[in-house]
Write an enzyme that holds these catalytic residues in place. Structure first.
Site, PDB file in Angstrom:
ATOM      1  N   LYS A 258       0.856   4.369   6.999  1.00  0.00           N
ATOM      2  CA  LYS A 258       0.396   5.187   5.742  1.00  0.00           C
ATOM      3  C   LYS A 258       1.053   6.637   5.915  1.00  0.00           C
ATOM      4  O   LYS A 258       1.947   7.003   6.887  1.00  0.00           O
ATOM      5  CB  LYS A 258      -1.156   5.430   5.938  1.00  0.00           C
ATOM      6  CG  LYS A 258      -2.087   4.316   6.187  1.00  0.00           C
ATOM      7  CD  LYS A 258      -1.933   3.564   4.742  1.00  0.00           C
ATOM      8  CE  LYS A 258      -2.899   2.070   4.896  1.00  0.00           C
ATOM      9  NZ  LYS A 258      -2.611   1.435   3.551  1.00  0.00           N
TER      10      LYS A 258
ATOM     11  N   SER B 274       0.674  -1.225  -0.069  1.00  0.00           N
ATOM     12  CA  SER B 274       0.023  -0.024  -0.187  1.00  0.00           C
ATOM     13  C   SER B 274       0.924   1.234   0.043  1.00  0.00           C
ATOM     14  O   SER B 274       0.366   2.195  -0.250  1.00  0.00           O
ATOM     15  CB  SER B 274      -0.952  -0.019   1.225  1.00  0.00           C
ATOM     16  OG  SER B 274      -0.204   0.168   2.318  1.00  0.00           O
TER      17      SER B 274
END
Length: 277
Positions: free
Chosen positions: A118, A41
Site C-alpha cells: 500500500k 488495490s
C-alpha cells in the site's frame, strides 16, 4: 574407487545446494525480497502481475525482515515469526528509518501476517479522514485534479482470476472497463494517481488518529482496497506498526498480464524497469 568418487560427487552437490540456499536466504533477508502483485488495490500505480523487488535496507530491519516461506503444494508454511519471532514485540527496528508520506511499502498484516502493499498516507500523530471520497490530512483536504480515464479489459486477471470493478457499471467479458483517474498531491509534494469507481462506505470515514509508532496505509485504487480505513478487528488492515514494515517498492522489474509470470508471451513490454511513484 568409482563408488567413492560417486559418493563424493553427491556430497559436493548437496553442499553446493545447501550453501546456495543459505546465501539466497541471507540476500533475501537483508537486501531485497521479491513480490508479485496479486490484486488490483494499487492500480494504476501497480497492476496485477507486476513483479518487483522490495528494498529492505530503506527502513532498517525487524522481525518482518525475515522471509515467510509458504509452499502449500509441499505442505511448507514457515512464517517470519517462526524464525525471527524473538525480535517481535517492541516495535523497533535495527538501523531504523521511518517511511515518508507517499512511499509505496510492503508490510505484514498486523493480524494474519500476510504481505500487503500500500501507500503510506498517515504518519504517527496524523489525523486522517475521507469525506465524500476526498482525503483529509490533519483537517486539510489534499489537492486533486482530474487525469483522464483509466481503462482495462473486463476479464479475469492474474492467477486468482480477479475481475475488475468498473465505474461505467457492470461490463461483460471483453468489454472496456473504465475508472476516473485523479492525481492526488500529498502535503509533502508527492504526486500519485488514484482511481474512483463510485461512492461507497470507505469514501466517508471517521477521523483516525495515527498512534505513535504506527502508519496509516491506503491503496491507490481507493474503492477496491482493504486498508487502514477498516480496523483489523473488522477484517481490514488498521494501523500498521513500524516493525511490520518489510521494505520500500521503487521499481517494477517486469509484468505479466497472464496467469503466470513464467508465460513470457504475456509480459507487458512497457512495464520493464518501470519506476514506481
Amino acid at each position: 574407487m568409482a563408488k567413492e568418487e560417486k559418493s563424493g560427487g553427491i556430497w559436493e552437490t548437496v553442499k553446493t545446494v545447501f550453501w546456495a540456499l543459505i546465501i539466497a536466504g541471507v540476500f533475501r533477508t537483508l537486501f531485497f525480497q521479491p513480490f508479485w502483485i496479486p490484486s488490483g488495490s494499487m492500480k494504476d500505480t501497480l497492476l496485477i502481475g507486476d513483479f518487483l523487488f522490495v528494498n529492505k535496507m530503506t527502513y532498517g530491519y525487524s522481525y518482518a525482515s525475515c522471509p515467510s516461506i509458504r509452499l502449500n503444494s509441499f505442505g511448507i508454511n514457515i512464517d517470519a515469526k517462526d524464525v525471527c519471532g524473538f525480535l517481535d514485540g517492541d516495535n523497533t527496528r535495527l538501523f531504523g528509518s521511518e517511511p515518508e508520506r507517499g512511499d509505496v511499502v510492503v508490510f505484514r498484516h498486523p493480524v494474519n501476517g500476510t504481505d500487503f502493499i500500500k501507500r503510506v498516507i498517515g504518519l504517527p500523530g496524523d489525523q486522517i479522514q475521507v469525506k465524500q471520497g476526498l482525503l483529509y490530512i490533519n483537517g486539510t483536504p489534499v489537492e486533486v485534479e482530474s487525469n483522464g480515464t483509466f481503462t482495462e479489459t473486463a476479464e479475469p486477471q492474474g492467477p486468482q482470476g480477479l475481475r475488475p470493478r468498473c465505474e461505467n457499471g457492470p461490463v461483460g467479458t471483453g468489454g472496456v472497463c473504465e475508472k476516473s483517474r485523479w492525481t492526488e498531491t500529498l502535503p509533502n509534494g508527492v504526486k500519485h494517481d488514484i482511481l474512483n469507481i463510485g461512492m461507497q462506505g470507505s469514501d466517508n470515514t471517521p477521523i483516525y488518529t495515527v498512534p505513535e509508532g504506527h502508519f496509516f496505509m491506503m491503496g491507490d485504487n481507493r474503492d477496491n482496497s482493504a486498508d487502514s480505513r477498516v480496523p483489523n478487528a473488522a477484517g481490514g488492515v488498521g494501523f500498521v506498526p513500524f516493525e511490520n514494515i518489510i521494505g520500500k517498492a521503487t521499481r517494477v522489474m517486469f509484468s505479466s498480464s497472464g496467469r503466470s509470470m513464467l508465460f513470457f508471451w504475456t509480459w507487458r513490454g512497457d512495464r520493464f524497469f518501470h519506476k514506481i511513484t
